[in-house]
Design a protein around this motif. Structure first.
Motif, PDB file in Angstrom:
ATOM      1  N   ASP A 174       0.812  -1.213   0.000  1.00 18.07           N
ATOM      2  CA  ASP A 174       0.000   0.000   0.000  1.00 18.07           C
ATOM      3  C   ASP A 174       0.847   1.264   0.000  1.00 18.07           C
ATOM      4  N   LEU A 175       2.141   1.131   0.277  1.00 20.30           N
ATOM      5  CA  LEU A 175       3.072   2.255   0.154  1.00 20.30           C
ATOM      6  C   LEU A 175       3.619   2.382  -1.265  1.00 20.30           C
ATOM      7  N   GLY A 176       3.141   1.529  -2.191  1.00 20.08           N
ATOM      8  CA  GLY A 176       3.632   1.555  -3.562  1.00 20.08           C
ATOM      9  C   GLY A 176       4.899   0.751  -3.754  1.00 20.08           C
ATOM     10  N   LEU A 177       5.072  -0.293  -2.935  1.00 19.63           N
ATOM     11  CA  LEU A 177       6.268  -1.116  -2.984  1.00 19.63           C
ATOM     12  C   LEU A 177       5.916  -2.544  -3.352  1.00 19.63           C
ATOM     13  N   ASP A 178       6.866  -3.251  -3.896  1.00 21.85           N
ATOM     14  CA  ASP A 178       6.684  -4.654  -4.266  1.00 21.85           C
ATOM     15  C   ASP A 178       7.685  -5.507  -3.502  1.00 21.85           C
ATOM     16  N   VAL A 179       7.192  -6.551  -2.853  1.00 19.71           N
ATOM     17  CA  VAL A 179       8.075  -7.509  -2.200  1.00 19.71           C
ATOM     18  C   VAL A 179       8.448  -8.551  -3.249  1.00 19.71           C
ATOM     19  N   ALA A 180       9.619  -8.366  -3.855  1.00 19.61           N
ATOM     20  CA  ALA A 180      10.025  -9.196  -4.982  1.00 19.61           C
ATOM     21  C   ALA A 180      10.292 -10.639  -4.566  1.00 19.61           C
ATOM     22  N   LYS A 181      10.906 -10.810  -3.408  1.00 15.33           N
ATOM     23  CA  LYS A 181      11.171 -12.151  -2.885  1.00 15.33           C
ATOM     24  C   LYS A 181      11.459 -12.039  -1.400  1.00 15.33           C
ATOM     25  N   GLY A 182      11.500 -13.176  -0.739  1.00 17.76           N
ATOM     26  CA  GLY A 182      11.755 -13.147   0.691  1.00 17.76           C
ATOM     27  C   GLY A 182      12.167 -14.515   1.201  1.00 17.76           C
ATOM     28  N   SER A 183      12.613 -14.552   2.433  1.00 11.78           N
ATOM     29  CA  SER A 183      13.029 -15.804   3.042  1.00 11.78           C
ATOM     30  C   SER A 183      12.869 -15.708   4.548  1.00 11.78           C
ATOM     31  N   VAL A 184      12.725 -16.884   5.175  1.00 13.93           N
ATOM     32  CA  VAL A 184      12.678 -16.969   6.634  1.00 13.93           C
ATOM     33  C   VAL A 184      13.741 -17.950   7.079  1.00 13.93           C
ATOM     34  N   LEU A 185      14.599 -17.505   7.978  1.00 15.81           N
ATOM     35  CA  LEU A 185      15.682 -18.344   8.479  1.00 15.81           C
ATOM     36  C   LEU A 185      15.588 -18.417   9.994  1.00 15.81           C
ATOM     37  N   THR A 186      15.582 -19.632  10.528  1.00 22.89           N
ATOM     38  CA  THR A 186      15.552 -19.828  11.973  1.00 22.89           C
ATOM     39  C   THR A 186      16.932 -20.217  12.461  1.00 22.89           C
ATOM     40  N   GLU A 187      17.443 -19.410  13.383  1.00 24.59           N
ATOM     41  CA  GLU A 187      18.737 -19.682  13.991  1.00 24.59           C
ATOM     42  C   GLU A 187      18.550 -19.777  15.497  1.00 24.59           C
ATOM     43  N   GLY A 188      18.572 -20.984  16.023  1.00 23.36           N
ATOM     44  CA  GLY A 188      18.311 -21.175  17.442  1.00 23.36           C
ATOM     45  C   GLY A 188      16.884 -20.777  17.762  1.00 23.36           C
ATOM     46  N   SER A 189      16.706 -19.817  18.676  1.00 29.16           N
ATOM     47  CA  SER A 189      15.378 -19.372  19.065  1.00 29.16           C
ATOM     48  C   SER A 189      14.946 -18.107  18.325  1.00 29.16           C
ATOM     49  N   VAL A 190      15.725 -17.687  17.338  1.00 29.67           N
ATOM     50  CA  VAL A 190      15.437 -16.444  16.615  1.00 29.67           C
ATOM     51  C   VAL A 190      15.004 -16.753  15.189  1.00 29.67           C
ATOM     52  N   LYS A 191      13.866 -16.195  14.795  1.00 31.45           N
ATOM     53  CA  LYS A 191      13.367 -16.321  13.425  1.00 31.45           C
ATOM     54  C   LYS A 191      13.573 -14.998  12.708  1.00 31.45           C
ATOM     55  N   GLN A 192      14.332 -15.021  11.626  1.00 36.44           N
ATOM     56  CA  GLN A 192      14.621 -13.818  10.864  1.00 36.44           C
ATOM     57  C   GLN A 192      13.890 -13.866   9.527  1.00 36.44           C
ATOM     58  N   THR A 193      13.083 -12.848   9.270  1.00 37.71           N
ATOM     59  CA  THR A 193      12.363 -12.733   8.006  1.00 37.71           C
ATOM     60  C   THR A 193      13.008 -11.640   7.169  1.00 37.71           C
ATOM     61  N   LYS A 194      13.323 -11.961   5.936  1.00 42.10           N
ATOM     62  CA  LYS A 194      14.013 -11.014   5.061  1.00 42.10           C
ATOM     63  C   LYS A 194      13.187 -10.793   3.795  1.00 42.10           C
ATOM     64  N   PHE A 195      12.964  -9.524   3.450  1.00 41.09           N
ATOM     65  CA  PHE A 195      12.244  -9.148   2.241  1.00 41.09           C
ATOM     66  C   PHE A 195      13.164  -8.346   1.317  1.00 41.09           C
ATOM     67  N   PHE A 196      13.037  -8.584   0.017  1.00 42.28           N
ATOM     68  CA  PHE A 196      13.720  -7.800  -1.005  1.00 42.28           C
ATOM     69  C   PHE A 196      12.660  -6.909  -1.656  1.00 42.28           C
ATOM     70  N   ILE A 197      12.785  -5.595  -1.441  1.00 40.85           N
ATOM     71  CA  ILE A 197      11.727  -4.659  -1.805  1.00 40.85           C
ATOM     72  C   ILE A 197      12.168  -3.758  -2.957  1.00 40.85           C
ATOM     73  N   THR A 198      11.253  -3.543  -3.902  1.00 40.97           N
ATOM     74  CA  THR A 198      11.476  -2.598  -4.992  1.00 40.97           C
ATOM     75  C   THR A 198      10.251  -1.702  -5.137  1.00 40.97           C
ATOM     76  N   ARG A 199      10.409  -0.607  -5.863  1.00 42.40           N
ATOM     77  CA  ARG A 199       9.292   0.295  -6.122  1.00 42.40           C
ATOM     78  C   ARG A 199       8.412  -0.275  -7.214  1.00 42.40           C
ATOM     79  N   LEU A 200       7.096  -0.166  -7.038  1.00 43.98           N
ATOM     80  CA  LEU A 200       6.169  -0.702  -8.030  1.00 43.98           C
ATOM     81  C   LEU A 200       6.234   0.071  -9.342  1.00 43.98           C
ATOM     82  N   ASP A 201       6.530   1.383  -9.279  1.00 45.06           N
ATOM     83  CA  ASP A 201       6.463   2.205 -10.488  1.00 45.06           C
ATOM     84  C   ASP A 201       7.623   1.978 -11.442  1.00 45.06           C
ATOM     85  N   ASN A 202       8.807   1.610 -10.903  1.00 42.74           N
ATOM     86  CA  ASN A 202       9.949   1.438 -11.805  1.00 42.74           C
ATOM     87  C   ASN A 202      10.775   0.181 -11.537  1.00 42.74           C
TER      88      ASN A 202
END
Length: 287
Positions: free
Chosen positions: A116-144
């Protein structure tokens, strides 16, 4: 990186001051919504996302980010929330990494808010290391289809993610400076800005310097820091914006007329930043 790829430009400098006067992070909730989202595929302890169209539902007392009801009884230990915005590691996308111990779900509503901010989540991943879950998003602008370079938008991304975290995980409120700023219970013990603030500048090759800032977090911090640098003609080439609980830890690759900062300019920059960071906080109504 060439100066043409700077986060700021001379035309943008004039409108950096108070960029959030009409903006407050909003939660985007819809009883039923359909949108292109990332569907997780589990591979051992790592989840890789693929795109497909899905329907999602959210309701009261439900964690719409994970479709799991919020815990009625919070554990004594509350992990530190971390929101990292990385402009350095990928030339094509802005990387956003979110972690809050093992409590994060699929973050569906967070992704929707970014769209809704005009962004696209091109890809992402979730990695669990011990008790910590890390979510990573690769974001680009929808217009260009390019990475986000506007400081206003970088701060909007940060505040939107933190606001969603506060909404769906209210137990994080006392761990975040924004918990008080946005009307939720703030930290019991505030940081001493003088003690928490550390600023360093060092050479990072002949054409740029590395500016490191650690200070107490507050709304609008990133934009104001970049505005201060623009006022003394320091160009920001790339940045890593790291929010760790009450602390902001930001790194900026900077230059002056295509070269690294000399000792005199480095000292001027650090003095200007210290004056701003240790001054009274900006009125939250301006955001």
């Amino acid at each position: 990186m060439a100066s043409t790829n700077s986060l700021i430009s001379s035309s943008f400098t004039s409108r950096l001051h108070h960029p959030f006067k009409d903006f407050a992070p909003q939660i985007f909730l819809h009883p039923i919504d359909s949108f292109s989202i990332l569907s997780p595929i589990r591979r051992e302890n790592r989840i890789v996302f693929s795109k497909r169209n899905i329907f999602c539902a959210s309701s009261n007392n439900t964690n719409a980010a994970s479709s799991i009801p919020l815990k009625s009884e919070q554990e004594d230990y509350v992990p530190m929330p971390v929101v990292l915005i990385d402009q350095d590691s990928d030339s094509e996308a802005t990387i956003v990494q979110i972690s809050f111990g093992d409590r994060l779900g699929a973050l569906i509503d967070t992704i929707k808010a970014l769209k809704d901010l005009g962004l696209d989540v091109a890809k992402g991943s979730v990695l669990t290391e011990g008790s910590v879950k890390q979510t990573k998003f690769f974001i680009t602008r929808l217009d260009n289809g390019r990475k986000v370079e506007d400081p206003d938008m970088l701060e909007r991304i940060r505040l939107t993610i933190i606001n969603n975290l506060l909404k769906y995980h209210p137990e994080s409120s006392e761990q975040l400076a924004m918990g008080e700023a946005f009307g939720i219970k703030g930290p019991e013990k505030k940081l001493d800005v003088d003690i928490a603030t550390h600023i360093h500048v060092k050479d990072d090759g002949p054409k740029r310097s590395l500016l490191y800032i650690e200070t107490a977090d507050r709304p609008g911090l990133v934009v104001e820091i970049i505005k201060i640098m623009a006022d003394i003609n320091v160009d920001v080439e790339s940045a890593e914006i790291d929010t760790e609980g009450l602390i902001a830890k930001d790194k900026f690759h900077v230059s002056y007329r295509g070269s690294a900062l000399n000792s005199s300019l480095s000292q001027v920059l650090m003095n200007c930043l210290r004056y701003y960071l240790r001054s009274p906080e900006t009125d939250i109504d301006s955001y």
